[in-house]
Design a protein around this motif. Sequence first.
Motif, PDB file in Angstrom:
ATOM      1  N   ALA A  88      16.938  -4.128  30.491  1.00  2.00           N
ATOM      2  CA  ALA A  88      17.212  -2.894  31.212  1.00  2.00           C
ATOM      3  C   ALA A  88      18.716  -2.681  31.352  1.00  2.00           C
ATOM      4  CB  ALA A  88      16.546  -2.939  32.583  1.00  2.00           C
ATOM      5  N   ILE A  89      19.460  -3.754  31.627  1.00  2.00           N
ATOM      6  CA  ILE A  89      20.916  -3.644  31.748  1.00  2.00           C
ATOM      7  C   ILE A  89      21.536  -3.236  30.416  1.00  2.00           C
ATOM      8  CG2 ILE A  89      23.023  -4.955  32.183  1.00  2.00           C
ATOM      9  CD1 ILE A  89      21.462  -6.615  34.200  1.00  2.00           C
ATOM     10  N   ALA A  90      21.034  -3.802  29.320  1.00  2.00           N
ATOM     11  CA  ALA A  90      21.568  -3.464  27.999  1.00  2.00           C
ATOM     12  C   ALA A  90      21.328  -1.997  27.671  1.00  2.00           C
ATOM     13  CB  ALA A  90      20.925  -4.362  26.938  1.00  2.00           C
ATOM     14  N   VAL A  91      20.135  -1.489  27.956  1.00  2.00           N
ATOM     15  CA  VAL A  91      19.821  -0.089  27.672  1.00  2.00           C
ATOM     16  C   VAL A  91      20.678   0.835  28.541  1.00  2.00           C
ATOM     17  CG1 VAL A  91      18.014   1.672  27.750  1.00  2.00           C
ATOM     18  CG2 VAL A  91      17.473  -0.627  26.952  1.00  2.00           C
ATOM     19  N   LEU A  92      20.819   0.491  29.812  1.00  2.00           N
ATOM     20  CA  LEU A  92      21.631   1.310  30.711  1.00  2.00           C
ATOM     21  C   LEU A  92      23.097   1.313  30.272  1.00  2.00           C
ATOM     22  CD1 LEU A  92      21.649   3.013  33.288  1.00  2.00           C
ATOM     23  CD2 LEU A  92      22.048   0.911  34.585  1.00  2.00           C
ATOM     24  N   ALA A 116      16.003  -8.822  23.092  1.00  2.00           N
ATOM     25  CA  ALA A 116      15.351  -8.750  24.402  1.00  2.00           C
ATOM     26  C   ALA A 116      14.051  -7.974  24.321  1.00  2.00           C
ATOM     27  CB  ALA A 116      16.294  -8.105  25.418  1.00  2.00           C
ATOM     28  N   LEU A 117      14.049  -6.885  23.558  1.00  5.83           N
ATOM     29  CA  LEU A 117      12.839  -6.076  23.402  1.00  5.83           C
ATOM     30  C   LEU A 117      11.729  -6.884  22.746  1.00  5.83           C
ATOM     31  CD1 LEU A 117      11.326  -3.315  23.402  1.00  5.83           C
ATOM     32  CD2 LEU A 117      12.357  -2.894  21.158  1.00  5.83           C
ATOM     33  N   MET A 118      12.050  -7.613  21.674  1.00  2.76           N
ATOM     34  CA  MET A 118      11.033  -8.376  20.973  1.00  2.76           C
ATOM     35  C   MET A 118      10.564  -9.575  21.795  1.00  2.76           C
ATOM     36  SD  MET A 118      10.156  -6.783  18.412  1.00  2.76           S
ATOM     37  CE  MET A 118      10.736  -5.270  17.643  1.00  2.76           C
ATOM     38  N   SER A 119      11.465 -10.198  22.553  1.00  2.90           N
ATOM     39  CA  SER A 119      11.046 -11.291  23.433  1.00  2.90           C
ATOM     40  C   SER A 119      10.120 -10.761  24.520  1.00  2.90           C
ATOM     41  CB  SER A 119      12.275 -11.955  24.066  1.00  2.90           C
ATOM     42  OG  SER A 119      13.057 -12.600  23.087  1.00  2.90           O
ATOM     43  N   LEU A 120      10.426  -9.592  25.036  1.00  2.32           N
ATOM     44  CA  LEU A 120       9.565  -8.960  26.034  1.00  2.32           C
ATOM     45  C   LEU A 120       8.186  -8.681  25.454  1.00  2.32           C
ATOM     46  CD1 LEU A 120       9.567  -7.778  28.944  1.00  2.32           C
ATOM     47  CD2 LEU A 120      10.239  -5.603  27.947  1.00  2.32           C
ATOM     48  N   LEU A 121       8.155  -8.224  24.226  1.00  4.65           N
ATOM     49  CA  LEU A 121       6.876  -7.929  23.563  1.00  4.65           C
ATOM     50  C   LEU A 121       6.066  -9.215  23.379  1.00  4.65           C
ATOM     51  CD1 LEU A 121       6.399  -5.470  20.654  1.00  4.65           C
ATOM     52  CD2 LEU A 121       5.400  -7.739  20.481  1.00  4.65           C
ATOM     53  N   LEU A 122       6.733 -10.302  22.956  1.00  6.15           N
ATOM     54  CA  LEU A 122       6.034 -11.577  22.782  1.00  6.15           C
ATOM     55  C   LEU A 122       5.480 -12.085  24.101  1.00  6.15           C
ATOM     56  CD1 LEU A 122       8.356 -13.607  20.362  1.00  6.15           C
ATOM     57  CD2 LEU A 122       6.295 -12.346  19.798  1.00  6.15           C
ATOM     58  N   GLY A 123       6.235 -11.875  25.184  1.00  3.90           N
ATOM     59  CA  GLY A 123       5.798 -12.353  26.483  1.00  3.90           C
ATOM     60  C   GLY A 123       4.626 -11.584  27.048  1.00  3.90           C
ATOM     61  N   LEU A 132      14.118   3.074  33.096  1.00  3.30           N
ATOM     62  CA  LEU A 132      13.113   3.172  34.156  1.00  3.30           C
ATOM     63  C   LEU A 132      11.766   2.621  33.690  1.00  3.30           C
ATOM     64  CD1 LEU A 132      13.964   6.723  35.599  1.00  3.30           C
ATOM     65  CD2 LEU A 132      14.605   4.483  36.525  1.00  3.30           C
ATOM     66  N   PHE A 133      11.401   2.880  32.453  1.00  2.00           N
ATOM     67  CA  PHE A 133      10.140   2.360  31.929  1.00  2.00           C
ATOM     68  C   PHE A 133      10.172   0.834  31.823  1.00  2.00           C
ATOM     69  CE2 PHE A 133       9.214   6.711  30.477  1.00  2.00           C
ATOM     70  CZ  PHE A 133       7.854   6.781  30.788  1.00  2.00           C
ATOM     71  N   ILE A 134      11.306   0.270  31.439  1.00  2.55           N
ATOM     72  CA  ILE A 134      11.418  -1.194  31.360  1.00  2.55           C
ATOM     73  C   ILE A 134      11.255  -1.818  32.739  1.00  2.55           C
ATOM     74  CG2 ILE A 134      12.979  -3.096  30.821  1.00  2.55           C
ATOM     75  CD1 ILE A 134      14.187  -1.330  28.626  1.00  2.55           C
ATOM     76  N   LEU A 135      11.913  -1.233  33.726  1.00  4.99           N
ATOM     77  CA  LEU A 135      11.829  -1.756  35.086  1.00  4.99           C
ATOM     78  C   LEU A 135      10.429  -1.628  35.670  1.00  4.99           C
ATOM     79  CD1 LEU A 135      15.205  -0.412  36.543  1.00  4.99           C
ATOM     80  CD2 LEU A 135      14.670  -2.747  35.822  1.00  4.99           C
ATOM     81  N   ALA A 136       9.613  -0.732  35.119  1.00  6.86           N
ATOM     82  CA  ALA A 136       8.254  -0.540  35.627  1.00  6.86           C
ATOM     83  C   ALA A 136       7.296  -1.636  35.190  1.00  6.86           C
ATOM     84  CB  ALA A 136       7.721   0.822  35.181  1.00  6.86           C
ATOM     85  N   ILE A 137       7.712  -2.484  34.226  1.00  6.90           N
ATOM     86  CA  ILE A 137       6.852  -3.578  33.764  1.00  6.90           C
ATOM     87  C   ILE A 137       6.838  -4.671  34.828  1.00  6.90           C
ATOM     88  CG2 ILE A 137       6.489  -5.324  31.987  1.00  6.90           C
ATOM     89  CD1 ILE A 137       7.983  -3.511  30.044  1.00  6.90           C
ATOM     90  N   PRO A 138       5.680  -5.065  35.357  1.00  8.03           N
ATOM     91  CA  PRO A 138       5.638  -6.109  36.392  1.00  8.03           C
ATOM     92  C   PRO A 138       6.033  -7.470  35.837  1.00  8.03           C
ATOM     93  CG  PRO A 138       3.419  -5.483  35.719  1.00  8.03           C
ATOM     94  CD  PRO A 138       4.343  -4.515  35.054  1.00  8.03           C
TER      95      PRO A 138
END
Length: 462
Positions: free
Chosen positions: A1-5, A40-47, A103-109
Amino acid sequence: AIAVLTASITTVSVAWKSDLWFILIMKALEGVAATIFLPALMSLLLGICESPEVPRMVSLTETSNKIGSILFTAGCGVLSYYAYPDVSFLFYLLGAGGLVATLFILAIPDDAIDDERARAGNTKSEDELIQDAAAQLSSGDRREEFANQSRATRRSVRGSVRSSIEVVQEKHSRYRDLLQDRNVAMFAVLTLLFHLFNAGVLPLLAQLIAQEDIRTGLAFTSGSMCITYIVQAPVSFIIGKNYKRFGYKNILMLGLAILPLRCLNLALFAMYWPNQYALAATQIWEGVGSGIYDTLLPLIVKALVDGSGRFGFTFGFIVTCWRVGHGLSILVGEAILKAAHHRYEVPFFFSMAGGIAVCALLAFGVHIPNPPDDDDADENDAKKKCDIELGATTPLDLSDTTQALDISDTTQALDLSDSTQVSPRKPSDCDVVLQALSGDELSWLDGVRPNKVNGPTKTIAL
């Protein structure tokens, strides 16, 4: 989220001030953010996704990525044409898109993300680890192989169970080991060279198109990028459906081979028919090549480091090579264009030759693992009993979780380090496995043929 912002702010900042050094600093920060974002995006997807779902989700992510790029690029192209020469508001539009993405990234629990899976670490239980080791000593085919080997070989295999479980005491691979891995290093070199010869082609094409009219050149540049994204979206989707059928390396070779064909096409057009529409249409080639490459990149990196727990670090390293090659490509392309007195076919031929060299490097210098066989495994596989049937005519099928044991080398230990990076049980538990294989099994290993036992098959539950 920080990188996108951060990338959103640096994009908008171009509209605030036109000072050269300010823009350079902002673009440097944007480059750092962009390099962080993709790993970060791909690690998030794997997680978030279970392992069998990862290729499909990578494909869908790339498809949705390109659909968003189409909408933004087309919108900016149309608006720039009618608002020319005042186009500074476009930077605010791009920044707003990044803010929404944040905002969408931050919405992921947080509890929806498995950190170990996000690192491509090993999620195999200790019971599965011991079962994998024991299964290789207990299958019917292995017994026949062992019986035909020398006593020293059979004893070394028996000892390899202990040594193999001791090898995996370290939960995650060390960074130094990853950087020294030849497969990772060669793929990083391949990535750098590919982008070195590929990334500068589009800026050169945009300049060539804009020679006749700067105003229409902006629209044609947007149109060229849209063509790329329009083709790239379905290609990414198709790759997600067919990557297992053809294998990573074969499909990647097709994607890289697009580069020399595209550059040859551009060079001939620049020499004999520099028509704006024809030049823009060559981006169809780029759409096919980028659709293949961008979809396979995270899957290949995952295959190279699966079980190491260092996916994010390795993918970040690969993306860094990507960005370095990208930046150098633009500098080299412009330098060649200037040295050739603005004869555009010269840098295009240079990129074509480089593309051929990259294909040769992939063919002869880079090893890429095949897609894993367990992607389509049944969901009930996890419920299978950890039983080993001794004396069964059909060996236990653990092809999804075990590696073949090469007993041709008496000094070779059982290699489970690539897929079983978990903390082992205490040494006595390894002894339990060997004790479970006592009697008939260890007699085979020790060179004593057991008497044939009639009756029901003996089952030992680990």
